[in-house]
Design a protein around this motif. Structure first.
Motif, PDB file in Angstrom:
ATOM      1  N   ILE A  48       0.842  -1.190   0.000  1.00 18.69           N
ATOM      2  CA  ILE A  48       0.000   0.000   0.000  1.00 18.69           C
ATOM      3  C   ILE A  48       0.877   1.240   0.000  1.00 18.69           C
ATOM      4  N   ASP A  49       0.536   2.205  -0.866  1.00 17.29           N
ATOM      5  CA  ASP A  49       1.255   3.481  -0.953  1.00 17.29           C
ATOM      6  C   ASP A  49       0.362   4.561  -0.361  1.00 17.29           C
ATOM      7  N   LEU A  57       5.333   6.572  -7.110  1.00 19.14           N
ATOM      8  CA  LEU A  57       5.974   5.449  -6.429  1.00 19.14           C
ATOM      9  C   LEU A  57       5.203   4.160  -6.661  1.00 19.14           C
ATOM     10  N   ALA A  58       3.876   4.213  -6.554  1.00 17.31           N
ATOM     11  CA  ALA A  58       3.062   3.008  -6.750  1.00 17.31           C
ATOM     12  C   ALA A  58       3.300   2.407  -8.129  1.00 17.31           C
ATOM     13  N   ALA A  59       3.368   3.252  -9.158  1.00 14.64           N
ATOM     14  CA  ALA A  59       3.597   2.759 -10.517  1.00 14.64           C
ATOM     15  C   ALA A  59       4.973   2.119 -10.646  1.00 14.64           C
ATOM     16  N   ARG A  60       5.978   2.714 -10.024  1.00 11.95           N
ATOM     17  CA  ARG A  60       7.317   2.134 -10.072  1.00 11.95           C
ATOM     18  C   ARG A  60       7.356   0.792  -9.360  1.00 11.95           C
ATOM     19  N   LEU A  61       6.651   0.683  -8.241  1.00 12.34           N
ATOM     20  CA  LEU A  61       6.608  -0.586  -7.516  1.00 12.34           C
ATOM     21  C   LEU A  61       5.888  -1.663  -8.324  1.00 12.34           C
ATOM     22  N   SER A  62       4.813  -1.282  -9.025  1.00 10.40           N
ATOM     23  CA  SER A  62       4.089  -2.279  -9.825  1.00 10.40           C
ATOM     24  C   SER A  62       4.942  -2.783 -10.986  1.00 10.40           C
ATOM     25  N   ARG A  63       5.809  -1.925 -11.532  1.00 11.45           N
ATOM     26  CA  ARG A  63       6.716  -2.380 -12.585  1.00 11.45           C
ATOM     27  C   ARG A  63       7.830  -3.252 -12.015  1.00 11.45           C
ATOM     28  N   TYR A  87      -1.365   5.845 -15.533  1.00  8.70           N
ATOM     29  CA  TYR A  87      -0.635   4.615 -15.247  1.00  8.70           C
ATOM     30  C   TYR A  87      -1.449   3.354 -15.515  1.00  8.70           C
ATOM     31  N   GLY A  88      -2.757   3.481 -15.625  1.00 12.63           N
ATOM     32  CA  GLY A  88      -3.566   2.334 -15.984  1.00 12.63           C
ATOM     33  C   GLY A  88      -3.904   1.419 -14.815  1.00 12.63           C
ATOM     34  N   PRO A  89      -4.376   0.196 -15.117  1.00 14.09           N
ATOM     35  CA  PRO A  89      -4.961  -0.674 -14.095  1.00 14.09           C
ATOM     36  C   PRO A  89      -3.965  -1.472 -13.250  1.00 14.09           C
ATOM     37  N   ALA A  90      -2.662  -1.291 -13.466  1.00 17.91           N
ATOM     38  CA  ALA A  90      -1.691  -2.064 -12.684  1.00 17.91           C
ATOM     39  C   ALA A  90      -1.758  -1.713 -11.198  1.00 17.91           C
ATOM     40  N   VAL A  91      -2.266  -0.509 -10.886  1.00 16.43           N
ATOM     41  CA  VAL A  91      -2.392  -0.038  -9.498  1.00 16.43           C
ATOM     42  C   VAL A  91      -3.867   0.208  -9.211  1.00 16.43           C
ATOM     43  N   ARG A  92      -4.311  -0.166  -8.009  1.00 17.36           N
ATOM     44  CA  ARG A  92      -5.683   0.144  -7.592  1.00 17.36           C
ATOM     45  C   ARG A  92      -5.663   1.415  -6.747  1.00 17.36           C
ATOM     46  N   TYR A  93      -6.436   2.419  -7.171  1.00 20.26           N
ATOM     47  CA  TYR A  93      -6.464   3.715  -6.489  1.00 20.26           C
ATOM     48  C   TYR A  93      -7.696   3.808  -5.591  1.00 20.26           C
TER      49      TYR A  93
END
Length: 249
Positions: A48-49, A57-63, A87-93
């Motif tokens: 969790i970010d 940061l969340a996008a970098r972690l998902s990559r 950033y698209g669906p790789a992260v849940r906001y």
């Protein structure tokens, strides 16, 4: 919001954030290194970010950890929508005010956290709220899980803190970082974009936090973390007053 609009404003956000976070990209990398190390071998770690903004940061972690579930939390509907679109669906906001009554229920967590991360966000919390949030996170993290906070944290003496701030400013000057627009000019510019008008109107209805905990020292954060139930806490990276603080449950 169009993808092109989101990309433009996220790029400008990244630029203005460089003014305030010394060696920001390296700090992101260190945080990702810590999370990668602690979650190694786990099939589907939950990260969790907190105070994610548009989700840099969340996008970098998902990559970095494509097998992880990354949840990004912020109180600002405009910044959240920029992140979702760009950033698209790789992260849940998720929209939530960290530390507000019932904020944890909005996250929809179905298992213990492996890691909670944050950058330049927890200083918005006053000490009383921060103490509560640290306790809540300690209860949510699995044994051996971590809290990682990248932020500007004061030294224990004003003299050393001033020197550390000067070191950070010299770094920014060498890299012409101060040429970027600042926080206020970024927000002022958003007002001129008609595509953002509905989200800005929505933002004005939200109880957005104001900075209250900037005077808390690194050692005070460590004390609060230990009192909250974290077994170990300490800085693993520092440049000037910029730190990556890690606490292990």
């Amino acid at each position: 919001m169009s993808a092109a609009t989101a990309a433009r404003w996220v790029k400008r956000w990244e630029g203005q954030q460089q003014r305030y976070a010394v060696d920001r990209e390296e700090r992101f990398t260190v945080i990702a290194d810590v999370v990668d190390h602690v979650t190694a071998g786990r099939a589907r770690p939950l990260v969790i970010d907190l105070g994610c903004g548009p989700g840099a940061l969340a996008a970098r972690l998902s990559r970095r950890l494509p097998h992880a579930e990354v949840l990004a939390v912020d109180a600002d509907p405009l910044l959240l929508e920029l992140g979702r679109t760009h950033y698209g669906p790789a992260v849940r906001y998720v929209e939530a005010v960290i530390g507000a009554p019932g904020w944890l229920r909005t996250l929809g967590l179905d298992r213990p956290l492996d890691a909670a991360v944050s950058t330049t966000a927890l200083h918005y919390l006053g000490e009383r709220t921060l103490r509560q949030v640290y306790r809540q996170l300690a209860a949510l993290l699995r044994p051996g899980g971590i809290l990682v906070n990248g932020d500007h944290l004061c030294q224990d003496t004003a003299k050393i803190s001033r020197i550390a701030t000067a070191v950070g400013r010299r770094w920014a000057e060498r890299r012409a970082v101060l040429a970027h627009e600042d926080w206020q000019s970024w927000w002022t510019a958003t007002e001129a974009d008609p595509e953002l008008a509905p989200l800005l109107a929505e933002r004005r209805t939200r109880p957005l936090p104001s900075s209250q905990g900037e005077d808390l020292t690194l050692s005070r954060h460590i004390t609060l973390l230990r009192e909250a139930g974290f077994e170990h806490a300490g800085a693993v990276w520092q440049f000037g007053n910029s730190h990556v603080l890690v606490a292990v449950r």
